[in-house]
Design a protein around this motif. Structure first.
Motif, mmCIF file in Angstrom:
data_model
loop_
_atom_site.group_PDB
_atom_site.id
_atom_site.type_symbol
_atom_site.label_atom_id
_atom_site.label_comp_id
_atom_site.label_asym_id
_atom_site.label_seq_id
_atom_site.Cartn_x
_atom_site.Cartn_y
_atom_site.Cartn_z
ATOM 1 N N PHE A 4 40.625 -5.250 -56.793
ATOM 2 C CA PHE A 4 40.938 -4.393 -57.923
ATOM 3 C C PHE A 4 42.156 -4.892 -58.710
ATOM 4 N N PHE A 5 42.659 -6.070 -58.367
ATOM 5 C CA PHE A 5 43.773 -6.655 -59.118
ATOM 6 C C PHE A 5 43.254 -7.205 -60.447
ATOM 7 N N ASN A 6 44.046 -7.043 -61.510
ATOM 8 C CA ASN A 6 43.689 -7.701 -62.770
ATOM 9 C C ASN A 6 44.184 -9.151 -62.725
ATOM 10 N N ASP A 7 43.868 -9.917 -63.764
ATOM 11 C CA ASP A 7 44.203 -11.353 -63.763
ATOM 12 C C ASP A 7 45.704 -11.588 -63.658
ATOM 13 N N ASP A 8 46.488 -10.745 -64.316
ATOM 14 C CA ASP A 8 47.938 -10.899 -64.285
ATOM 15 C C ASP A 8 48.481 -10.660 -62.883
ATOM 16 N N GLU A 9 47.924 -9.661 -62.206
ATOM 17 C CA GLU A 9 48.359 -9.352 -60.837
ATOM 18 C C GLU A 9 47.906 -10.443 -59.874
ATOM 19 N N LEU A 10 46.692 -10.954 -60.075
ATOM 20 C CA LEU A 10 46.190 -12.035 -59.221
ATOM 21 C C LEU A 10 47.011 -13.311 -59.403
ATOM 22 N N ASN A 11 47.524 -13.526 -60.596
ATOM 23 C CA ASN A 11 48.312 -14.721 -60.867
ATOM 24 C C ASN A 11 49.551 -14.792 -59.971
ATOM 25 N N GLU A 12 50.062 -13.635 -59.557
ATOM 26 C CA GLU A 12 51.215 -13.611 -58.657
ATOM 27 C C GLU A 12 50.866 -14.200 -57.283
ATOM 28 N N LEU A 13 49.575 -14.283 -56.980
ATOM 29 C CA LEU A 13 49.120 -14.802 -55.687
ATOM 30 C C LEU A 13 48.682 -16.263 -55.775
ATOM 31 N N LYS A 14 48.935 -16.895 -56.904
ATOM 32 C CA LYS A 14 48.562 -18.302 -57.068
ATOM 33 C C LYS A 14 49.213 -19.135 -55.964
ATOM 34 N N ILE A 35 44.849 -16.101 -50.081
ATOM 35 C CA ILE A 35 44.216 -14.829 -50.422
ATOM 36 C C ILE A 35 43.602 -14.871 -51.816
ATOM 37 N N LEU A 36 44.161 -15.678 -52.718
ATOM 38 C CA LEU A 36 43.599 -15.766 -54.069
ATOM 39 C C LEU A 36 42.202 -16.369 -54.032
ATOM 40 N N GLY A 37 42.045 -17.478 -53.321
ATOM 41 C CA GLY A 37 40.728 -18.098 -53.213
ATOM 42 C C GLY A 37 39.728 -17.182 -52.533
ATOM 43 N N TYR A 38 40.159 -16.542 -51.448
ATOM 44 C CA TYR A 38 39.276 -15.603 -50.756
ATOM 45 C C TYR A 38 38.840 -14.483 -51.696
ATOM 46 N N THR A 39 39.777 -13.951 -52.469
ATOM 47 C CA THR A 39 39.478 -12.834 -53.362
ATOM 48 C C THR A 39 38.488 -13.236 -54.446
ATOM 49 N N LEU A 40 38.695 -14.395 -55.066
ATOM 50 C CA LEU A 40 37.811 -14.840 -56.139
ATOM 51 C C LEU A 40 36.398 -15.097 -55.618
ATOM 52 N N ARG A 41 36.295 -15.704 -54.443
ATOM 53 C CA ARG A 41 34.965 -15.934 -53.857
ATOM 54 C C ARG A 41 34.303 -14.622 -53.468
ATOM 55 N N ARG A 49 34.902 -11.665 -54.794
ATOM 56 C CA ARG A 49 34.545 -10.934 -56.012
ATOM 57 C C ARG A 49 33.214 -11.434 -56.568
ATOM 58 N N GLN A 50 33.012 -12.761 -56.558
ATOM 59 C CA GLN A 50 31.755 -13.325 -57.044
ATOM 60 C C GLN A 50 30.595 -12.919 -56.148
ATOM 61 N N GLN A 51 30.826 -12.909 -54.834
ATOM 62 C CA GLN A 51 29.775 -12.513 -53.899
ATOM 63 C C GLN A 51 29.387 -11.055 -54.090
ATOM 64 N N VAL A 52 30.382 -10.194 -54.284
ATOM 65 C CA VAL A 52 30.115 -8.767 -54.502
ATOM 66 C C VAL A 52 29.307 -8.577 -55.791
ATOM 67 N N GLU A 53 29.687 -9.307 -56.835
ATOM 68 C CA GLU A 53 28.967 -9.186 -58.114
ATOM 69 C C GLU A 53 27.524 -9.659 -57.971
ATOM 70 N N ASP A 54 27.320 -10.761 -57.247
ATOM 71 C CA ASP A 54 25.956 -11.258 -57.018
ATOM 72 C C ASP A 54 25.141 -10.244 -56.226
ATOM 73 N N ASP A 55 25.735 -9.688 -55.173
ATOM 74 C CA ASP A 55 25.030 -8.694 -54.354
ATOM 75 C C ASP A 55 24.671 -7.466 -55.175
ATOM 76 N N TYR A 56 25.612 -7.040 -56.016
ATOM 77 C CA TYR A 56 25.361 -5.866 -56.855
ATOM 78 C C TYR A 56 24.186 -6.120 -57.798
ATOM 79 N N ASN A 57 24.200 -7.267 -58.474
ATOM 80 C CA ASN A 57 23.122 -7.580 -59.418
ATOM 81 C C ASN A 57 21.779 -7.694 -58.716
ATOM 82 N N ASN A 58 21.775 -8.305 -57.531
ATOM 83 C CA ASN A 58 20.515 -8.448 -56.788
ATOM 84 C C ASN A 58 19.986 -7.110 -56.308
#
Length: 486
Positions: free
Chosen positions: A138-148, A152-158, A160-169
């Motif tokens: 639920f972090f926005n891009d600005d908040e995620l940038n603090e985790l660069k 955890i940033l890589g885990y979150t982005l992957r 998030r993509q998996q959740v979006e794919d599951d939702y669409n399917n």
């Protein structure tokens, strides 16, 4: 719901002071849930009230409770299980058309389905669950940038993509075949699916079953208890009574907050799955990966040597720490309690992860003759060779510096991290800049940003501390064998 512990990064919530302790700031949704559960055989609810602490919403003891007491017992008929979801007449109809591979998704579908039912038997439970979460999805891009720079940033982005794919399917199929409110994407949005998954991640229990396998369950009211690694409360499923139970192994005082233990989790995992961090977390770690190229010399032999010692660097990383914990010691909980309450610094880790060092030594064997000394990779005595040990220290030193350099810095004028000669001092200045920025902007930063920066600072401290240890080991090696690496 499930939040944090002493001094955790939570916003204190002030609430009205009711005179009736059993309804103290619980609100109507929790009161209705309490009445519903008591009418169906839940025992022990009158031992507690739902209250607000510095840790957020949690459980308060309404009386003194002796040790070795069953303090909460919830019949199996009230538990949410995979079997119960799959056998539900309405949901089983949809499962004929959609393959739900992940248990998390199955539980999430169940929560969404029941939330949209007007006559759901779980409506009071669902009303008591938080409607918003602060995990990194639920972090926005600005908040995620603090985790660069943080894993955890890589885990979150992957994720998030998996959740979006599951939702669409899932909802793409269900909405076409069953255009009801339960599966209409215009009503059940991606954010609602994220809410449901977050509820599963942060509020479910993995219980050892009598077949020796772990099973996921959701338990109304039991998920109100906050987290502390110092907790002496055991949770388990009693197969004789067919109930989920909490049993205390220490005395509970009247009015104290009552905790359970989610496990020895670092802050980055707590933030990723639960949406909170601890102010002092001795289990904080950074994950370092050292997988081997399959074309590397003697790859199969090296992999076999590591596997015999239970090390598989191809599938998992190694955790490095700031503090050393006497995990084998019965007094570990008391140690942590002292650390948390007395503002102690904790015991700094004195060695780098031994399995990490062993893995690097095996990976860097370059000659067949090194095999004779291969067992020494797993001990603190002897070397495979001086050249091998030097290679390990230099590669690890470079890796730690490089990892640190990837992290976000709070101030633009923060100096770049130099080579091994200036890296430690540059890292200290970098951490000081982050700390100063956090203190200076505390009131204006979002809650999520504050948590992200604190996770970043701790991970930088871990990398710096382990770099200092590696450089100490390197200097000792050079002194022992009279060699120079400059």
């Amino acid at each position: 719901g499930i939040n944090a512990e002493y001094g955790a990064e939570r916003t204190h919530m002030s609430c009205p002071n009711y005179h009736d302790e059993t309804s103290l700031i619980e609100g109507p949704e929790v009161q209705k849930l309490r009445e519903y559960l008591e009418a169906r055989g839940v025992q022990g609810l009158r031992n507690f009230s739902v209250d607000y602490f510095e840790t957020g919403r949690g459980i308060k003891a309404l009386k003194e409770i002796e040790e070795n007491q069953t303090i909460l017992s919830i019949p199996s008929s009230l538990l949410v299980t995979k079997e119960k979801i799959s056998s539900d007449p309405d949901i089983s109809l949809f499962l004929q058309d959609v393959e739900v591979k992940e248990d998390d998704n199955l539980f999430a579908l169940f929560l969404l389905f029941e939330k949209n039912k007007k006559d759901s038997q779980y409506k009071y439970y669902l009303q008591s669950i938080p409607q918003e979460y602060e995990n990194t999805l639920f972090f926005n891009d600005d908040e995620l940038n603090e985790l660069k720079g943080s894993n955890i940033l890589g885990y979150t982005l992957r994720q998030r993509q998996q959740v979006e794919d599951d939702y669409n399917n899932l909802f793409g199929i269900l909405s076409k075949r069953y255009p009801t409110e339960s599966f209409n994407p215009e009503i059940v949005t991606l954010n609602q699916f994220l809410w449901a998954l977050s509820s599963v991640w942060s509020r479910s229990f993995d219980i050892m079953w009598n077949d020796g396998k772990r099973r996921r369950i959701m338990v109304p009211f039991a998920d109100f208890f906050n987290h502390s690694v110092c907790s002496h409360i055991e949770h388990y499923y009693d197969f004789d009574d067919e109930c989920f139970k909490y049993k205390t192994h220490e005395k509970l005082a009247h009015s104290q907050e009552v905790f359970i233990n989610y496990g020895p989790l670092p802050n980055w995992k707590l933030l990723r799955y639960y949406g909170f961090i601890l102010q002092k977390n001795l289990f904080d770690s950074v994950e370092l990966w050292t997988s081997m190229n399959e074309n590397a010399p003697m790859f199969a032999l090296k992999k076999s040597l590591l596997k015999r010692k239970g090390i598989d660097c191809q599938k998992s990383g190694f955790h490095i720490y700031l503090h050393s914990l006497p995990l084998h010691d019965e007094k570990v909980r008391n140690y942590i309690k002292f650390y948390q309450k007395e503002e102690a610094e904790g015991t700094l880790a004195e060695i780098v992860n031994p399995n990490l060092l062993a893995c690097l030594r095996i990976q860097r064997m370059s000659e067949l003759s090194d095999l004779i000394e291969a067992e020494k990779a797993f001990t603190t005595e002897g070397l495979i060779s001086v050249e091998n040990e030097v290679s390990v220290y230099l590669s690890l030193e470079a890796a730690l510096i490089d990892m640190f350099s990837q992290y976000h810095a709070s101030e633009r004028q923060t100096p770049q991290i130099g080579d091994h000669r200036t890296a430690c001092e540059d890292m200290r200045k970098n951490i000081q800049a982050d700390t100063h920025y956090l203190e200076l902007n505390w009131q204006t930063l979002s809650h999520k940003k504050r948590m992200a920066i604190r996770v970043r600072i701790t991970e930088k401290q871990i990398l710096l501390h382990n770099l200092i240890l590696v450089q100490q080991m390197k200097r000792k090696l050079c002194q022992t064998f009279s060699i120079s690496l400059e």
